[in-house]
Write a protein that holds these residues in place. Structure first.
Motif, PDB file in Angstrom:
ATOM      1  N   ASP A  77      -0.363  -1.324 -14.435  1.00  0.00           N
ATOM      2  CA  ASP A  77      -0.145  -1.197 -15.907  1.00  0.00           C
ATOM      3  C   ASP A  77       0.986  -0.718 -16.318  1.00  0.00           C
ATOM      4  O   ASP A  77       1.066   0.330 -17.170  1.00  0.00           O
ATOM      5  N   GLY A  78       2.192  -1.213 -16.033  1.00  0.00           N
ATOM      6  CA  GLY A  78       3.553  -0.862 -16.414  1.00  0.00           C
ATOM      7  C   GLY A  78       4.137   0.679 -15.556  1.00  0.00           C
ATOM      8  O   GLY A  78       5.310   0.891 -15.958  1.00  0.00           O
ATOM      9  N   LYS A  79       3.045   1.225 -14.715  1.00  0.00           N
ATOM     10  CA  LYS A  79       3.849   2.535 -14.141  1.00  0.00           C
ATOM     11  C   LYS A  79       3.920   2.118 -12.705  1.00  0.00           C
ATOM     12  O   LYS A  79       3.157   1.384 -11.980  1.00  0.00           O
ATOM     13  N   GLU A  80       4.988   2.458 -12.020  1.00  0.00           N
ATOM     14  CA  GLU A  80       5.346   2.377 -10.669  1.00  0.00           C
ATOM     15  C   GLU A  80       4.425   3.148  -9.740  1.00  0.00           C
ATOM     16  O   GLU A  80       4.111   4.247  -9.881  1.00  0.00           O
ATOM     17  N   VAL A  81       4.217   2.206  -8.582  1.00  0.00           N
ATOM     18  CA  VAL A  81       3.184   2.814  -7.663  1.00  0.00           C
ATOM     19  C   VAL A  81       3.850   2.981  -6.394  1.00  0.00           C
ATOM     20  O   VAL A  81       3.560   3.635  -5.438  1.00  0.00           O
ATOM     21  N   SER A  82       4.834   2.172  -6.175  1.00  0.00           N
ATOM     22  CA  SER A  82       5.771   1.735  -5.012  1.00  0.00           C
ATOM     23  C   SER A  82       7.074   1.256  -5.297  1.00  0.00           C
ATOM     24  O   SER A  82       7.144   0.361  -5.953  1.00  0.00           O
ATOM     25  N   LYS A  84       8.605   0.034  -2.152  1.00  0.00           N
ATOM     26  CA  LYS A  84       8.708  -0.388  -0.772  1.00  0.00           C
ATOM     27  C   LYS A  84       8.034  -1.871  -1.139  1.00  0.00           C
ATOM     28  O   LYS A  84       7.035  -1.860  -1.735  1.00  0.00           O
ATOM     29  N   ALA A  85       8.860  -2.661  -0.605  1.00  0.00           N
ATOM     30  CA  ALA A  85       8.115  -4.198  -0.554  1.00  0.00           C
ATOM     31  C   ALA A  85       6.872  -4.512  -0.069  1.00  0.00           C
ATOM     32  O   ALA A  85       6.273  -5.265  -0.407  1.00  0.00           O
ATOM     33  N   GLU A  86       6.627  -3.623   1.043  1.00  0.00           N
ATOM     34  CA  GLU A  86       5.313  -3.720   1.541  1.00  0.00           C
ATOM     35  C   GLU A  86       4.392  -2.328   1.165  1.00  0.00           C
ATOM     36  O   GLU A  86       5.047  -1.160   1.452  1.00  0.00           O
ATOM     37  N   TYR A  87       3.340  -2.407   0.376  1.00  0.00           N
ATOM     38  CA  TYR A  87       2.759  -1.330  -0.231  1.00  0.00           C
ATOM     39  C   TYR A  87       1.299  -1.553   0.342  1.00  0.00           C
ATOM     40  O   TYR A  87       0.569  -2.481   0.028  1.00  0.00           O
ATOM     41  N   ALA A  88       0.555  -0.604   1.177  1.00  0.00           N
ATOM     42  CA  ALA A  88      -0.396  -0.357   1.487  1.00  0.00           C
ATOM     43  C   ALA A  88      -1.184   0.579   0.936  1.00  0.00           C
ATOM     44  O   ALA A  88      -0.724   1.770   0.527  1.00  0.00           O
ATOM     45  N   PHE A  89      -2.628   0.509   0.415  1.00  0.00           N
ATOM     46  CA  PHE A  89      -3.064   1.306  -0.519  1.00  0.00           C
ATOM     47  C   PHE A  89      -4.669   1.266  -0.244  1.00  0.00           C
ATOM     48  O   PHE A  89      -5.316   0.042   0.201  1.00  0.00           O
ATOM     49  N   LYS A  90      -5.592   2.162  -0.582  1.00  0.00           N
ATOM     50  CA  LYS A  90      -7.009   1.980  -0.614  1.00  0.00           C
ATOM     51  C   LYS A  90      -7.501   1.405  -1.986  1.00  0.00           C
ATOM     52  O   LYS A  90      -7.155   1.983  -2.987  1.00  0.00           O
ATOM     53  N   VAL A  91      -8.433   0.851  -1.684  1.00  0.00           N
ATOM     54  CA  VAL A  91      -9.057  -0.003  -3.061  1.00  0.00           C
ATOM     55  C   VAL A  91     -10.195   0.996  -3.492  1.00  0.00           C
ATOM     56  O   VAL A  91     -11.139   1.599  -2.774  1.00  0.00           O
ATOM     57  N   ASP A  92      -9.911   1.337  -5.102  1.00  0.00           N
ATOM     58  CA  ASP A  92     -11.037   2.253  -5.691  1.00  0.00           C
ATOM     59  C   ASP A  92     -11.489   1.742  -6.760  1.00  0.00           C
ATOM     60  O   ASP A  92     -11.828   2.329  -7.528  1.00  0.00           O
ATOM     61  N   ARG A  93     -10.802   0.646  -7.146  1.00  0.00           N
ATOM     62  CA  ARG A  93     -11.243   0.064  -8.493  1.00  0.00           C
ATOM     63  C   ARG A  93     -10.529  -1.409  -8.617  1.00  0.00           C
ATOM     64  O   ARG A  93      -9.848  -1.837  -7.713  1.00  0.00           O
TER      65      ARG A  93
END
Length: 134
Positions: A77-82, A84-93
């Motif tokens: 949504d236009g906001k930086e979250v990482s 790093k070219a490799e980005y790991a995250f937990k799904v919550d939505r």
């Protein structure tokens, strides 16, 4: 599930026991989408790549820049979250990740070597009279 109705005519003291069973929890499913700001600049992939994910699943998004381009960041949504070219995250939505690439700046001209100090040249060519047989 509908409420269960049981009719009973009571003629004497009666003990009734209602037994309940827990419903299987409804498992939430989410979609994760990865896109690029320009497909000429790079590619993206999700690991694991699935149609939907359960809450808490860990997903790794990987961005790969094409020649002449570099990875900048991941945005949601236009906001930086990482960055790093490799980005790991937990799904919550449900989420749509965007990999942003940009053109690599042209390499500056290589530095021209500095000319050697002429004094150094004189030292290496200076001969004394003993070398000349004089």
């Amino acid at each position: 599930m509908q409420d269960q109705l049981y009719e009973l005519t009571v003629e004497k003291n009666t003990e009734l026991t209602a037994n309940f069973k827990a419903k299987a929890p409804v498992e939430e499913k989410f979609t994760v989408t990865a896109k690029v700001n320009d497909s000429k600049m790079g590619t993206v992939k999700l690991d694991p790549a699935k149609e939907s994910y359960k809450a808490g699943d860990v997903v790794t998004a990987t961005a790969t820049a094409k020649d002449g381009y570099k990875f900048v960041n991941w945005t949601v949504d236009g906001k930086e979250v990482s960055d790093k070219a490799e980005y790991a995250f937990k799904v919550d939505r449900d989420v749509t990740l965007k990999a942003n690439f940009e053109k690599v700046a042209a390499d500056p001209k290589p530095e021209t070597p500095k000319p050697e100090d002429p004094k150094e040249d004189r030292k290496s060519t200076r001969l004394n009279s003993s070398h000349l047989g004089i």
